[in-house]
Design a protein around this motif. Structure first.
Motif, short mmCIF file in Angstrom:
data_model
loop_
_atom_site.label_atom_id
_atom_site.label_comp_id
_atom_site.label_asym_id
_atom_site.label_seq_id
_atom_site.Cartn_x
_atom_site.Cartn_y
_atom_site.Cartn_z
N UNK A 21 0.83 -1.20 0.00
CA UNK A 21 0.00 0.00 0.00
C UNK A 21 0.87 1.26 0.00
N UNK A 22 1.90 1.28 0.84
CA UNK A 22 2.76 2.47 0.95
C UNK A 22 3.59 2.68 -0.31
N UNK A 23 4.22 1.63 -0.79
CA UNK A 23 5.11 1.78 -1.95
C UNK A 23 4.32 2.03 -3.23
N UNK A 24 3.13 1.45 -3.35
CA UNK A 24 2.30 1.74 -4.52
C UNK A 24 1.88 3.21 -4.52
N UNK A 25 1.55 3.72 -3.33
CA UNK A 25 1.21 5.14 -3.23
C UNK A 25 2.37 6.03 -3.64
N UNK A 26 3.58 5.61 -3.29
CA UNK A 26 4.76 6.38 -3.70
C UNK A 26 4.93 6.34 -5.21
N UNK A 52 5.87 -2.07 -8.49
CA UNK A 52 6.99 -1.94 -7.57
C UNK A 52 6.50 -2.09 -6.13
N UNK A 53 5.31 -1.58 -5.86
CA UNK A 53 4.73 -1.72 -4.54
C UNK A 53 4.45 -3.17 -4.19
N UNK A 54 4.02 -3.95 -5.18
CA UNK A 54 3.78 -5.37 -4.95
C UNK A 54 5.07 -6.09 -4.60
N UNK A 55 6.14 -5.78 -5.34
CA UNK A 55 7.43 -6.41 -5.06
C UNK A 55 7.96 -5.95 -3.71
N UNK A 88 12.39 -11.43 -12.46
CA UNK A 88 11.26 -11.15 -13.37
C UNK A 88 10.78 -9.71 -13.16
N UNK A 89 10.71 -9.29 -11.90
CA UNK A 89 10.33 -7.92 -11.62
C UNK A 89 11.30 -6.92 -12.21
N UNK A 90 12.59 -7.23 -12.14
CA UNK A 90 13.60 -6.34 -12.72
C UNK A 90 13.45 -6.27 -14.23
N UNK A 217 4.58 -3.65 -16.39
CA UNK A 217 5.16 -4.99 -16.55
C UNK A 217 5.81 -5.48 -15.27
N UNK A 218 6.38 -4.56 -14.51
CA UNK A 218 7.07 -4.95 -13.29
C UNK A 218 6.13 -5.66 -12.32
N UNK A 219 4.87 -5.27 -12.29
CA UNK A 219 3.91 -5.93 -11.41
C UNK A 219 3.19 -7.07 -12.07
#
Length: 280
Positions: A21-26, A52-55, A88-90, A217-219
């Motif tokens: 939640x925090x990183x997705x908001x960022x 990125x927030x999911x990771x 994969x995220x990268x 794509x990252x998520x």
């Protein structure tokens, strides 16, 4: 097998949820902008890389687990698979920022899929009517790699439609969490629960009339890839059960949509590797 109480699962899930939640908001403010074009399902510039927030939520939860969980109990190869998931995220982040060509992207993805299957181990038999049918190692390996590759890209195809990935794969991962608990599969319980929690942390920004951020794509790649490898862990940890259809059934609408779309595009001699918005 690890016998974890409900409070411990809740603590890990909350760390994953609030981290996402925090990183997705960022990333809503810092993420790359996705300007609409002919293949977009939205209008206006929408930030991407919300994945990125999911990771981040996944990473924070895993760090907490290393302190809170007793060692051992999960399937061998899990550490290697988690490393591949972050790779994969990268790859997805590089594609979001640099727009990799489809051949390069798919080539790297195939290598990562093969690495994950090698770490988990391919299916060795196919459940039959009376008894399991043995599968040659090469056939099982190739089939597992194809499964992970197809699911990863099918899920990624749906990014850009508000709430589509989050709701569908959120439900699918919650189902895997429950299946893991009932079948005594700790690795499936772990991956299904963590992905459900991190997706739930992403959804408040995406499941709305006008999405504030997309997975990118990252998520999307991470969500699809993790779901696919979780199914392989399920088959490995429950060899006595006929659960080989669980994976396809949980994402059946995505699979049918992609198959029909590819058939239609092939009939019209369109480039199958080119991104589009012609999904049903």
């Amino acid at each position: 097998m690890i016998a974890l109480n409900g409070l411990l699962w809740l603590q890990i899930g909350l760390i994953a949820f609030f981290g996402a939640l925090a990183f997705t908001g960022f990333m809503r403010s810092a993420g790359l902008g996705d300007a609409p074009d002919g293949r977009s399902a939205h209008s206006g510039v929408i930030p991407t890389s919300g994945g990125v927030g999911i990771i981040a939520g996944l990473g924070l939860a895993l760090c907490a687990m290393s302190v809170m969980f007793p060692p051992g109990g999960f399937a061998s190869g899990l550490t290697q698979v988690l490393s591949v998931i972050f790779a994969v995220g990268l790859l997805g982040l590089c594609d979001d920022s640099l727009t990799l060509g489809p051949k390069l992207k798919f080539g790297i993805m195939l290598i990562l899929c093969a690495a994950a299957v090698w770490a988990i181990g391919p299916p060795t038999n196919f459940p039959g009517m009376e008894r399991p049918v043995p599968i040659p190692y090469a056939v099982g390996f190739a089939g597992a790699v194809l499964w992970v590759f197809v699911v990863t890209n099918v899920v990624n195809f749906m990014d850009g439609v508000n709430g589509m990935i989050g709701v569908s794969l959120g439900i699918a991962n919650f189902a895997l969490f429950g299946i893991g608990l009932t079948t005594g599969s700790p690795t499936v319980t772990l991956l299904g629960g963590l992905m459900f929690a991190t997706i739930a942390g992403f959804l408040p920004y995406n499941l709305r009339r006008r999405a504030e951020v997309f997975c990118g794509d990252v998520g999307a790649l991470v969500i699809g890839f993790t779901f696919a490898v979780t199914i392989l862990f399920l088959l490995r940890e429950t060899p006595e059960r006929s659960l080989h259809l669980i994976g396809p059934l949980l994402i059946l609408p995505f699979l049918i949509d992609s198959l029909l779309t590819l058939i239609r595009r092939a009939r019209h001699r369109e480039n199958l590797l080119q991104a589009h918005n012609q999904h049903y």
